[in-house]
Scaffold this motif. Structure first.
Motif, mmCIF file in Angstrom:
data_model
loop_
_atom_site.group_PDB
_atom_site.id
_atom_site.type_symbol
_atom_site.label_atom_id
_atom_site.label_comp_id
_atom_site.label_asym_id
_atom_site.label_seq_id
_atom_site.Cartn_x
_atom_site.Cartn_y
_atom_site.Cartn_z
ATOM 1 N N GLY A 38 30.591 24.195 59.435
ATOM 2 C CA GLY A 38 31.365 24.967 60.400
ATOM 3 C C GLY A 38 30.937 24.738 61.833
ATOM 4 N N GLN A 39 29.814 24.080 62.027
ATOM 5 C CA GLN A 39 29.268 23.870 63.370
ATOM 6 C C GLN A 39 29.036 22.380 63.619
ATOM 7 O OE1 GLN A 39 28.855 26.625 65.273
ATOM 8 N NE2 GLN A 39 29.435 27.943 63.565
ATOM 9 N N ALA A 40 28.977 22.031 64.896
ATOM 10 C CA ALA A 40 28.600 20.671 65.284
ATOM 11 C C ALA A 40 27.101 20.509 65.040
ATOM 12 C CB ALA A 40 28.923 20.442 66.757
ATOM 13 N N PRO A 41 26.586 19.362 64.769
ATOM 14 C CA PRO A 41 27.351 18.121 64.611
ATOM 15 C C PRO A 41 27.997 18.041 63.236
ATOM 16 C CG PRO A 41 25.020 17.691 64.278
ATOM 17 C CD PRO A 41 25.143 19.152 64.640
ATOM 18 N N MET A 42 28.923 17.188 63.089
ATOM 19 C CA MET A 42 29.617 16.903 61.830
ATOM 20 C C MET A 42 30.435 18.083 61.312
ATOM 21 S SD MET A 42 27.034 14.342 59.816
ATOM 22 C CE MET A 42 25.586 15.376 59.846
ATOM 23 N N ARG A 43 31.052 18.825 62.201
ATOM 24 C CA ARG A 43 31.928 19.929 61.804
ATOM 25 C C ARG A 43 32.994 19.389 60.850
ATOM 26 N NH1 ARG A 43 34.037 24.993 63.432
ATOM 27 N NH2 ARG A 43 36.301 25.040 63.394
ATOM 28 N N GLY A 44 33.203 20.082 59.721
ATOM 29 C CA GLY A 44 34.213 19.689 58.746
ATOM 30 C C GLY A 44 33.750 18.694 57.708
ATOM 31 N N VAL A 45 32.550 18.159 57.846
ATOM 32 C CA VAL A 45 31.999 17.215 56.871
ATOM 33 C C VAL A 45 31.337 18.019 55.752
ATOM 34 C CG1 VAL A 45 30.292 15.380 56.537
ATOM 35 C CG2 VAL A 45 31.699 15.425 58.609
ATOM 36 N N TYR A 46 31.541 17.600 54.517
ATOM 37 C CA TYR A 46 31.010 18.327 53.363
ATOM 38 C C TYR A 46 29.548 17.971 53.110
ATOM 39 C CZ TYR A 46 35.585 20.116 52.282
ATOM 40 O OH TYR A 46 36.781 20.786 52.351
ATOM 41 N N THR A 47 28.786 18.995 52.778
ATOM 42 C CA THR A 47 27.361 18.846 52.485
ATOM 43 C C THR A 47 26.919 20.010 51.608
ATOM 44 O OG1 THR A 47 25.243 18.326 53.522
ATOM 45 C CG2 THR A 47 26.547 20.097 54.547
ATOM 46 N N LEU A 48 25.630 20.096 51.369
ATOM 47 C CA LEU A 48 25.074 21.207 50.596
ATOM 48 C C LEU A 48 24.727 22.357 51.536
ATOM 49 C CD1 LEU A 48 22.568 19.218 48.371
ATOM 50 C CD2 LEU A 48 24.876 19.979 47.763
ATOM 51 N N PRO A 49 24.833 23.596 51.064
ATOM 52 C CA PRO A 49 24.335 24.717 51.870
ATOM 53 C C PRO A 49 22.832 24.548 52.094
ATOM 54 C CG PRO A 49 25.701 25.504 50.061
ATOM 55 C CD PRO A 49 25.456 24.040 49.824
ATOM 56 N N GLY A 50 22.375 24.898 53.269
ATOM 57 C CA GLY A 50 20.957 24.785 53.570
ATOM 58 C C GLY A 50 20.695 24.955 55.044
ATOM 59 N N GLY A 51 19.441 24.834 55.425
ATOM 60 C CA GLY A 51 19.074 24.978 56.827
ATOM 61 C C GLY A 51 17.586 24.846 57.038
ATOM 62 N N GLN A 52 17.184 25.148 58.242
ATOM 63 C CA GLN A 52 15.802 24.975 58.657
ATOM 64 C C GLN A 52 14.875 25.955 57.937
ATOM 65 O OE1 GLN A 52 15.670 24.032 62.812
ATOM 66 N NE2 GLN A 52 13.604 24.845 62.965
ATOM 67 N N VAL A 53 13.698 25.472 57.571
ATOM 68 C CA VAL A 53 12.682 26.289 56.915
ATOM 69 C C VAL A 53 12.001 27.149 57.975
ATOM 70 C CG1 VAL A 53 10.546 26.241 55.551
ATOM 71 C CG2 VAL A 53 12.327 24.517 55.157
ATOM 72 N N GLU A 54 11.846 28.433 57.675
ATOM 73 C CA GLU A 54 11.167 29.347 58.596
ATOM 74 C C GLU A 54 9.676 29.371 58.297
ATOM 75 O OE1 GLU A 54 13.156 33.119 58.242
ATOM 76 O OE2 GLU A 54 15.022 32.321 59.100
ATOM 77 N N VAL A 55 8.882 29.713 59.300
ATOM 78 C CA VAL A 55 7.429 29.788 59.149
ATOM 79 C C VAL A 55 7.078 30.769 58.024
ATOM 80 C CG1 VAL A 55 5.275 30.481 60.280
ATOM 81 C CG2 VAL A 55 6.993 29.186 61.543
ATOM 82 N N GLY A 56 6.192 30.356 57.121
ATOM 83 C CA GLY A 56 5.755 31.199 56.016
ATOM 84 C C GLY A 56 6.656 31.177 54.803
ATOM 85 N N GLU A 57 7.687 30.364 54.840
ATOM 86 C CA GLU A 57 8.681 30.295 53.776
ATOM 87 C C GLU A 57 8.498 28.987 53.020
ATOM 88 O OE1 GLU A 57 13.251 31.570 54.133
ATOM 89 O OE2 GLU A 57 12.762 29.803 55.326
ATOM 90 N N THR A 58 8.557 29.029 51.686
ATOM 91 C CA THR A 58 8.508 27.786 50.921
ATOM 92 C C THR A 58 9.853 27.074 51.043
ATOM 93 O OG1 THR A 58 9.330 28.715 48.847
ATOM 94 C CG2 THR A 58 6.930 28.850 49.241
ATOM 95 N N LEU A 59 9.864 25.806 50.671
ATOM 96 C CA LEU A 59 11.115 25.047 50.695
ATOM 97 C C LEU A 59 12.174 25.690 49.802
ATOM 98 C CD1 LEU A 59 9.564 21.483 50.470
ATOM 99 C CD2 LEU A 59 10.683 22.475 52.484
#
Length: 154
Positions: A38-59
């Protein structure tokens, strides 16, 4: 894939270090959940849900948090998959962005996916159907790994 922070995307341009992210290939009835960015870059391109890892959080924790925040789905991690590196360069060859993404395979547990600011469209797809969509680089290999890790019982 969200960035896992409240900072604008332009602040991740020209990084001094790679950003670590996690994603999740959720399998349900032999299909994998894909989200159109839903956001740039690559708006409209299909991928897996996910995002940046926060401090203290496992992958894995990051992958499941992002899944629930982005699309409202709950899943159970089955396996970690081979990491992907996304490195973009500008016209002069300088590193514009650098992400190390750790995908995971998971079984769907509950929730019907819903679109929002980070996911314009959501689809449960077979590997063959994924080939008909615009996707992020390396996604087809991740889908194959996820289906193999989850097995036929998903």
């Amino acid at each position: 894939m969200s960035d896992g922070s409240d900072e604008p995307a332009w602040r991740r341009r020209y990084p001094v270090r790679p950003f670590v992210a996690a994603s999740v290939a959720v399998v349900r009835d032999g299909r994998v959940l894909l989200a159109a960015r839903g956001q740039a870059p690559m708006r409209g391109v299909y991928t897996l849900p996910g995002g940046q890892v926060e401090v203290g959080e496992t992958l894995a924790e990051a992958a499941l948090r992002e899944l629930h925040e982005e699309v409202g789905v709950v899943a159970e991690i089955v396996a970690g998959l081979s990491p992907l590196e996304v490195i973009g360069r500008d016209g002069d060859g300088a590193v514009l962005h650098h992400f190390v993404i750790h995908p995971h395979a998971a079984r769907w547990r509950s929730g019907e996916p819903t679109t929002g600011p980070e996911a314009l469209d959501l689809r449960w797809v077979t590997p063959e159907e994924a080939h008909d969509l615009p996707t992020t680089e390396g996604l087809h290999g991740v889908i194959a790994q996820a289906l193999a890790a989850v097995g036929d019982g998903a």
